[in-house]
Design an enzyme around this catalytic site. Structure first.
Site, PDB file in Angstrom:
ATOM      1  N   SER A 116      -7.401 -24.901  -6.220  1.00 53.65           N
ATOM      2  CA  SER A 116      -9.093 -24.577  -7.117  1.00 53.65           C
ATOM      3  C   SER A 116      -8.700 -24.695  -8.253  1.00 53.65           C
ATOM      4  O   SER A 116      -7.919 -24.660  -9.068  1.00 53.65           O
ATOM      5  CB  SER A 116      -9.634 -23.367  -6.785  1.00 53.65           C
ATOM      6  OG  SER A 116     -10.303 -23.004  -7.456  1.00 53.65           O
ATOM      7  N   SER A 117      -9.890 -24.965  -9.605  1.00 52.18           N
ATOM      8  CA  SER A 117      -9.522 -25.195 -10.750  1.00 52.18           C
ATOM      9  C   SER A 117      -9.475 -24.195 -11.709  1.00 52.18           C
ATOM     10  O   SER A 117      -9.050 -23.441 -12.127  1.00 52.18           O
ATOM     11  CB  SER A 117     -10.658 -26.261 -11.801  1.00 52.18           C
ATOM     12  OG  SER A 117     -12.048 -25.178 -10.879  1.00 52.18           O
ATOM     13  N   CYS A 118      -9.883 -22.629 -10.084  1.00 48.42           N
ATOM     14  CA  CYS A 118      -9.465 -21.358 -11.392  1.00 48.42           C
ATOM     15  C   CYS A 118      -8.076 -20.703 -11.363  1.00 48.42           C
ATOM     16  O   CYS A 118      -8.052 -19.950 -11.266  1.00 48.42           O
ATOM     17  CB  CYS A 118     -10.206 -20.023 -10.537  1.00 48.42           C
ATOM     18  SG  CYS A 118      -9.619 -20.327  -8.379  1.00 48.42           S
ATOM     19  N   TYR A 145      -8.255 -15.234  -5.871  1.00 51.99           N
ATOM     20  CA  TYR A 145      -8.317 -15.928  -5.133  1.00 51.99           C
ATOM     21  C   TYR A 145      -7.328 -16.689  -5.820  1.00 51.99           C
ATOM     22  O   TYR A 145      -6.410 -17.656  -5.038  1.00 51.99           O
ATOM     23  CB  TYR A 145      -9.828 -16.002  -5.363  1.00 51.99           C
ATOM     24  CG  TYR A 145      -9.771 -17.854  -4.744  1.00 51.99           C
ATOM     25  CD1 TYR A 145      -9.641 -18.510  -2.747  1.00 51.99           C
ATOM     26  CD2 TYR A 145     -10.099 -18.512  -5.323  1.00 51.99           C
ATOM     27  CE1 TYR A 145      -9.865 -19.733  -2.840  1.00 51.99           C
ATOM     28  CE2 TYR A 145      -9.964 -20.195  -4.890  1.00 51.99           C
ATOM     29  CZ  TYR A 145     -10.359 -20.021  -3.266  1.00 51.99           C
ATOM     30  OH  TYR A 145      -9.891 -21.771  -2.824  1.00 51.99           O
ATOM     31  N   LYS A 149      -3.978 -19.093  -4.317  1.00 48.36           N
ATOM     32  CA  LYS A 149      -3.838 -20.237  -4.783  1.00 48.36           C
ATOM     33  C   LYS A 149      -2.597 -21.004  -5.516  1.00 48.36           C
ATOM     34  O   LYS A 149      -2.088 -21.684  -5.243  1.00 48.36           O
ATOM     35  CB  LYS A 149      -5.053 -21.003  -5.378  1.00 48.36           C
ATOM     36  CG  LYS A 149      -6.077 -20.683  -4.244  1.00 48.36           C
ATOM     37  CD  LYS A 149      -5.941 -21.828  -3.464  1.00 48.36           C
ATOM     38  CE  LYS A 149      -7.031 -22.261  -2.669  1.00 48.36           C
ATOM     39  NZ  LYS A 149      -7.047 -22.249  -1.371  1.00 48.36           N
ATOM     40  N   HIS A 188     -21.354 -20.309  -3.536  1.00 47.87           N
ATOM     41  CA  HIS A 188     -21.328 -20.914  -5.431  1.00 47.87           C
ATOM     42  C   HIS A 188     -22.648 -21.062  -5.290  1.00 47.87           C
ATOM     43  O   HIS A 188     -23.959 -21.102  -5.022  1.00 47.87           O
ATOM     44  CB  HIS A 188     -20.559 -22.276  -4.731  1.00 47.87           C
ATOM     45  CG  HIS A 188     -18.972 -21.438  -4.491  1.00 47.87           C
ATOM     46  ND1 HIS A 188     -17.529 -22.161  -3.398  1.00 47.87           N
ATOM     47  CD2 HIS A 188     -17.814 -21.412  -5.533  1.00 47.87           C
ATOM     48  CE1 HIS A 188     -16.809 -21.328  -3.843  1.00 47.87           C
ATOM     49  NE2 HIS A 188     -16.794 -20.795  -5.229  1.00 47.87           N
TER      50      HIS A 188
END
Ligand code: GDP
Length: 321
Positions: A116-118, A145, A149, A188
């Protein structure tokens, strides 16, 4: 490795899609079937709890898939992430380690891990290149999270470096589309808005309240485009560095609310609740690496929201999840 040297998945290969009931996994299964891959292995959560190491070990020893798409994850929006920090870390970390490790043990040829981009720092340069990973602090609202990841993608890289595997990872931007989670508090932003504006229209409400200030910038990718990119990467990319998957386009949350209101047909007033978190101020992926490899998204945001809204209206039970 150069693009030309990579072998594509054979059409009869056995492919395990972990998380096939979710929005991402179900889109990957659709894309595989469309491309003529027939030998797809899936398990529901009830049939196989990916957090249980011994069960995952048995499953891999029995099925021995040639390829794995790891799309299973515990996911949620900004509030869910903040409220269940420990669960987000434990569930994601455990299932990732179990699946990747057992895939390696049974000789799986190639695995694609989805992040994920986070994972990128809160104050990363924008747009965020793959190289900014671990260069400064993470955004607090989804730190648990993100750490899980990052561990998953690093484990793939370490297996490649220690054992010469061909395990790759892709980092998608904020996703949306059919099969999304429309929970009013835990989802989301995009599915939350579709549901809230739809309910306001049906009830004839004059206003809708959205979270935060409306100023954060976000990028959105339709999930069928992501699935297409996953197949593309599996067939044309090898390497330790992750690959960003997005559109390269962003808009403010305020602009997003206006777009969703337009698609849904809500004409009332939009208000803001500043007590709710904004999250990271900007989260735009640098997608030049994927562009260089030869992939580009197809579905524009307004069209994607229209398709998602249709899916939401055609599946009333979506609002029950
Ligand atoms: P993020 O991209 O990890 O921050 O996760 P979200 O998709 O949950 O939130 C994106 C942005 O949308 C944040 O700035 C939220 O404050 C904002 N937002 C506005 N209304 C909502 C809503 O109803 N639900 C969610 N999840 N976010 C909202």
């Amino acid at each position: 490795m150069e693009k030309g040297q990579i072998t594509e998945m054979e059409k009869e290969a056995k492919i395990y899609v972990a998380g096939h009931r979710g929005m991402v996994g179900s889109a990957i299964v659709r894309a595989l079937l469309k491309e003529g891959y027939q030998n797809i292995v899936t398990r529901t959560h009830k049939e196989l709890n990916l957090c249980r190491q011994a069960d995952v070990e048995d499953f891999f020893a029995q099925e021995r898939p040639d390829y794995v798409f790891l799309a299973a994850a515990k996911v949620g929006g900004i509030m869910a992430n903040q409220e269940a920090l420990a669960d987000f870390m434990y569930d994601n970390m455990t299932l990732e380690m179990n699946v990747i490790h057992e895939a390696w043990k049974c000789g799986c040829k190639k695995l694609l891990f989805l992040g994920s981009s986070c994972i990128y720092p809160r104050m990363a340069p924008q747009p965020m290149p793959e190289s900014c990973l671990l260069t400064s602090e993470l955004e607090k609202t989804n730190e648990a999270y993100a750490l899980a990841k990052i561990s998953g993608l690093k484990y793939c890289e370490f297996l490649n470096r220690q054992y010469g595997t061909d395990y790759i990872s892709a980092m998608p931007t904020n996703l949306y589309g059919p099969n999304d989670n429309y929970h009013p508090l835990h989802s989301h932003v995009l599915p939350a808005l579709i549901r809230r504006f739809h309910e306001a229209k049906v009830e004839g409400a004059g206003e809708v309240v959205c979270w935060g200030s409306g100023t954060p910038l976000r990028e959105f990718l339709y999930v069928d485009d992501l699935a297409d990119a996953c197949l593309f990467l599996m067939n044309h990319y090898s390497g330790n560095e992750t690959v960003n998957v997005g559109t390269g386009k962003e808009l403010t949350i305020r602009e997003l609310t206006e777009l969703v209101a337009k698609v849904v047909g809500f004409t009332g007033e939009i208000k803001w609740d500043p007590t709710k978190p904004d999250g990271t101020p900007r989260k735009l992926l640098d997608v030049s690496k994927l562009a260089q490899l030869g992939w580009k998204y197809r579905v524009e945001l307004e069209e994607g929201i229209r398709l998602s809204y249709e899916d939401f209206c055609n599946n009333p039970m979506r609002a029950e999840r």
